[in-house]
Design a protein around this motif. Sequence first.
Motif, PDB file in Angstrom:
ATOM      1  N   UNK A 370      53.414  44.767 -37.017  1.00  0.00           N
ATOM      2  CA  UNK A 370      54.785  44.634 -36.538  1.00  0.00           C
ATOM      3  C   UNK A 370      54.957  45.371 -35.215  1.00  0.00           C
ATOM      4  N   UNK A 371      55.437  44.644 -34.225  1.00  0.00           N
ATOM      5  CA  UNK A 371      55.663  45.224 -32.894  1.00  0.00           C
ATOM      6  C   UNK A 371      57.027  45.922 -32.895  1.00  0.00           C
ATOM      7  N   UNK A 372      57.142  46.963 -33.702  1.00  0.00           N
ATOM      8  CA  UNK A 372      58.401  47.691 -33.809  1.00  0.00           C
ATOM      9  C   UNK A 372      58.264  49.151 -33.384  1.00  0.00           C
ATOM     10  N   UNK A 373      57.057  49.571 -33.072  1.00  0.00           N
ATOM     11  CA  UNK A 373      56.873  50.931 -32.575  1.00  0.00           C
ATOM     12  C   UNK A 373      57.424  51.107 -31.176  1.00  0.00           C
ATOM     13  N   UNK A 374      57.318  50.047 -30.354  1.00  0.00           N
ATOM     14  CA  UNK A 374      57.761  50.177 -28.962  1.00  0.00           C
ATOM     15  C   UNK A 374      59.267  50.326 -28.833  1.00  0.00           C
ATOM     16  N   UNK A 375      59.996  50.099 -29.919  1.00  0.00           N
ATOM     17  CA  UNK A 375      61.437  50.355 -29.862  1.00  0.00           C
ATOM     18  C   UNK A 375      61.721  51.822 -29.508  1.00  0.00           C
ATOM     19  N   UNK A 376      60.772  52.720 -29.818  1.00  0.00           N
ATOM     20  CA  UNK A 376      60.931  54.140 -29.517  1.00  0.00           C
ATOM     21  C   UNK A 376      59.904  54.654 -28.516  1.00  0.00           C
ATOM     22  N   UNK A 377      58.784  53.970 -28.328  1.00  0.00           N
ATOM     23  CA  UNK A 377      57.701  54.478 -27.469  1.00  0.00           C
ATOM     24  C   UNK A 377      58.220  54.964 -26.119  1.00  0.00           C
ATOM     25  N   UNK A 378      57.667  56.084 -25.667  1.00  0.00           N
ATOM     26  CA  UNK A 378      58.055  56.761 -24.427  1.00  0.00           C
ATOM     27  C   UNK A 378      59.568  57.011 -24.386  1.00  0.00           C
ATOM     28  N   UNK A 379      60.058  57.835 -25.327  1.00  0.00           N
ATOM     29  CA  UNK A 379      61.505  58.070 -25.365  1.00  0.00           C
ATOM     30  C   UNK A 379      62.045  58.759 -24.123  1.00  0.00           C
ATOM     31  N   UNK A 380      61.195  59.468 -23.391  1.00  0.00           N
ATOM     32  CA  UNK A 380      61.682  60.126 -22.170  1.00  0.00           C
ATOM     33  C   UNK A 380      62.031  59.104 -21.099  1.00  0.00           C
ATOM     34  N   UNK A 381      61.167  58.119 -20.899  1.00  0.00           N
ATOM     35  CA  UNK A 381      61.461  57.104 -19.875  1.00  0.00           C
ATOM     36  C   UNK A 381      62.640  56.254 -20.330  1.00  0.00           C
ATOM     37  N   UNK A 382      62.756  56.027 -21.630  1.00  0.00           N
ATOM     38  CA  UNK A 382      63.914  55.291 -22.135  1.00  0.00           C
ATOM     39  C   UNK A 382      65.204  56.062 -21.851  1.00  0.00           C
TER      40      UNK A 382
END
Length: 1053
Positions: A370-382
């Motif tokens: 499931x491609x659901x990890x990227x919802x949070x990946x790199x929270x600083x840049x987000x």
Amino acid sequence: MALEACFRLLLLLLLFLIAEPKYVQYNTTSRLVPGKFNVHLVPHSHDDVGWLKTIDQYYVGSNNSIQGACCQNVLDSLVPALLADKNRKFIYVEQAFFQRWWSEQSEGTQNTVRRLVNNGQLELINGGMCMHDEAAPHYIDMIDQTTLGHRFIKEEFNVTPRIGWQIDPFGHSAVQAYLLGAEAGFDSLFFARIDYQDREKRKNEKSLEVVWRGSKSLGSSAQIFAGAFPKNYEPPTDNFYFEVNDESPLCNSYGNINSLCLPCLKDDMDLFDYNVPDRINDFVSAAISQANITRTNHIMWTMGTDFKYQYANSWFRQMDKFIHYVNQDGRVNALYSTPSIYTDAKYAANESWPIKSDDFFPYADKVNAYWTGYFTSRPAIKGYVRALSSYYLAARQLEFFKGMSKSRPNTDSLADALAIAQHHDAVSGTEKQHVADDYAKRLSIGYNEAEKVVAESLACMTESRSEAGCKSPSTKFQQCPLLNISYCPPSEADLSNGKSLVIVVYNSLGWKREDIIKIPVVSANVTVRDFTGKEIESQLLPLLNASVGIRNDHVRAYVGISPSVTPSYWLAFSATVPPLGFSTYIVSSATQTATSSARQTVYKSEASQNDTIAVGPGNLKLIYSGNEGKLTQYFNSRSSVKESIEQSFSYYAGDDGSVDAQADGAYIFRPNGTYPIQSKGQVHLTVLRGPLLDEVHQRINSWIYQVTRVYKEKEHAEIEFTVGPIPIGDGIGKDIITKITTSMETNKTFYTDSNGRDFIERIRDYRKDWDLQVNQPVAGNYYPINLGIYAKDNNTEMSVLVDRSVGGSSIVDGQLELMVHRRLLYDDDRGVDEPLNETVCIQDVCKGLIIMGKYYLRLDPLGEGAKWRRSFGQEIYSPFLLAFTEQEGDNWTSSHVTTFSWMDPSYVLPDNVAIITLQELEDGKLLFRLAHLYEIEEDKDLSVMASVELKKVFADKKINKVAEMSLSANQERAEMEKKRLVWKVEGSSEEEAAAKVMRGGPVDPTKLVVDLAPMEIRTFIIDFYSKHSTTDRDFAITMSSSRALGVLQFSSH
């Protein structure tokens, strides 16, 4: 054997000498043939605006040890290839690359390209600066980056893109369909990545192509024809790749005698590997296979993939041959095409299409993936993207108020940086680390220039007291982008020498707003006065050691210096600011006559031995267990909501992929067990109390610190978390989550937003479109969150709002969870080839990334939560903008404008409407967008038609003309509606569907009132009568009237 080999070589040489050269004129005439399967060959290159390489490296073709890719080559080789045959076609998407290439071309080349665009050989589709992600971006950012590309295309080519082409984002949002699709004037939307289970069902039912109604509020008025590709955005099989020197076993420019290299169609009958019959059979077989899962007799082949056509003729030469020989064969018809031609053919077929609602999240490409990890990946840049998005909105407003000029600092650099940051391998967090660094650098450069615009505009506005207007303002404003870590040099100045700190607080919202401001100060002997000179209540909170450590380390990391002073306190006070305006507050050293109530400094620290601790100076009380150091109850005395509640941290152990080669990574969320994060020993609470707010400080463990704030005038809890460095000494990567647990009976149901707009119902372990086979009960129930997540039962709604894009879910009834940080040790095998292990280095000492963020919690009676989610959600997105300067003495209020509103002093926007764009264009006109914040039936009072009076919004300007535009402002709305294709759908009457849709009507040129229906966004270009040049606005009239606001009561919001 040697003799035999020699004989064969001589025979080949003889054949070569006697063979006559043969020139073949390939017939590539493009036409549709009724009664046959028409194979639309769509040549394209998918050019990521950063991923494995930076945007610059991709453009010029450097750093090819990582990936051989050069967008400059693609565009350079494309022009002569198209000129060689008028039937050839190509589509190009990413304007960030195209506009850079365009600026380097001669006038002659530009004219040639214009002809290719005008005759339909080169089609610019999608048209944004990038192919934005659809999970992590906020809808305002999606609109802005699309507008930037669309207006360039309109200006240079006088065309409007018709097609949405979101072929690579990892799941697809409802907002993309109805807002960035239909409302942008697109006739269709095509994409590739949908769940593997969903795809198989749709192939069996011939429902890969649908009419997508993404908004329940706008219904059929914002529907779009949408198509998911049968496999990916590549050719149908490996047999149809034609890139030179591709890593696949493909044909290159020198030929290949490997029998496994099949793609090239070799049509010289004098060659031993002549293969026309075989290759035509391959083509027909692939075409029929796809036709069997597609409605109508039209199928599309996406002829290209990532960074192809660097030598364009290698593709076109082969496609020329295939079209020629396939059409001679006659079983199917092949033609050069574009998605526009394909869409028109589908429309002409007069087919009825299945209806699709909601979205295509979450996305899995196989079992346990499931491609659901990227919802949070790199929270600083987000978080950085979200903060600068709101800053850009405010900066554009101030730029307009003062007057934009290309010769002075402007917001263009920030616009460009934010645009490419919306790319599906940027804000998504799925890029290599050096690419993430490049995005952050560009954002920082853009901010630095926009910061000058803001400072100059505010100086101009505060100094404009006479008829002279704004010439050369002398006030030098500073801003504090690191205020979140208590670093703000102007507020840390010593005020004991008679100087005062002037704080100008700007409100970019269209309604009056009151909020608490906190700034670090070095002394407790300070007092705060408002814009009338009246001393107001303030509160001091000690700056605790945990904050000081974070501050000092990160100032060294990001500014390169060690702070010269360390503040002792946070100074908190309440600021009230008019809509689209500012108010001024002055902090000075306290005098002997200051009363304790005016400068409240009392706070109380309580150890956790008490049985219960009640926190909150207003209606909301949070009850903590002193024995356990945990939150136990939520109680609102006004609404009578009382609920048992707990808040905790846990982590999911990241799977290493040892079982099935699928690891937890930047894209994929693959948990391998859940583990609560327990404190070693008792959790001690430090409680700070005051008249404005209470704070609860909790040291959860050595790498998690949390502050919970309850404000007197607010009815929600603000939770600020500091997480990291996440420990990995045990060899296990970790996904960190926070959970809010109640006794609510939520029946597996919760709601998450779509890019900050519509809320979509989610049901655990369920998909509306197919029978879900559950293989990942956690990752398969995660969804992207940009605004918030909520759940409800028969009595109560529990809402959590966020400050950036995160992933979240409700894995257990009565519980909501957010993933706040990730640190992983393995690559997830989706191309980035790098584990998500972010570090920060200070003087060659590197540690895991520390994240500071906030979320907001509120419980309401059933049916009353939307008001808070929508109004406060807008305030989260658009926080106050603070600017600081020093003054000698005490004469600021008499010498400067201390409060200002662009709007009529008696007017505010309706509670259900927000201004999402107020931007001066190059020609001096204004780009203006209004958004209705509510869905139909979302709130009993505010899910109704709303009206905005433009004359009162622009009270000191006279409007000459208002033109309503498409969402991306590249065509008039009426023109767009005339061209809109009305698709037939299965099971419903279009007339019935259209009759249920509510929309605002045309704007009367005399009354100038804009009506907005629920979820409607309306875009206008406004032309004002000009009194002065656009480079020197006169603020005298505006400021004269707005200074009177200091003694007027603002209209309440």
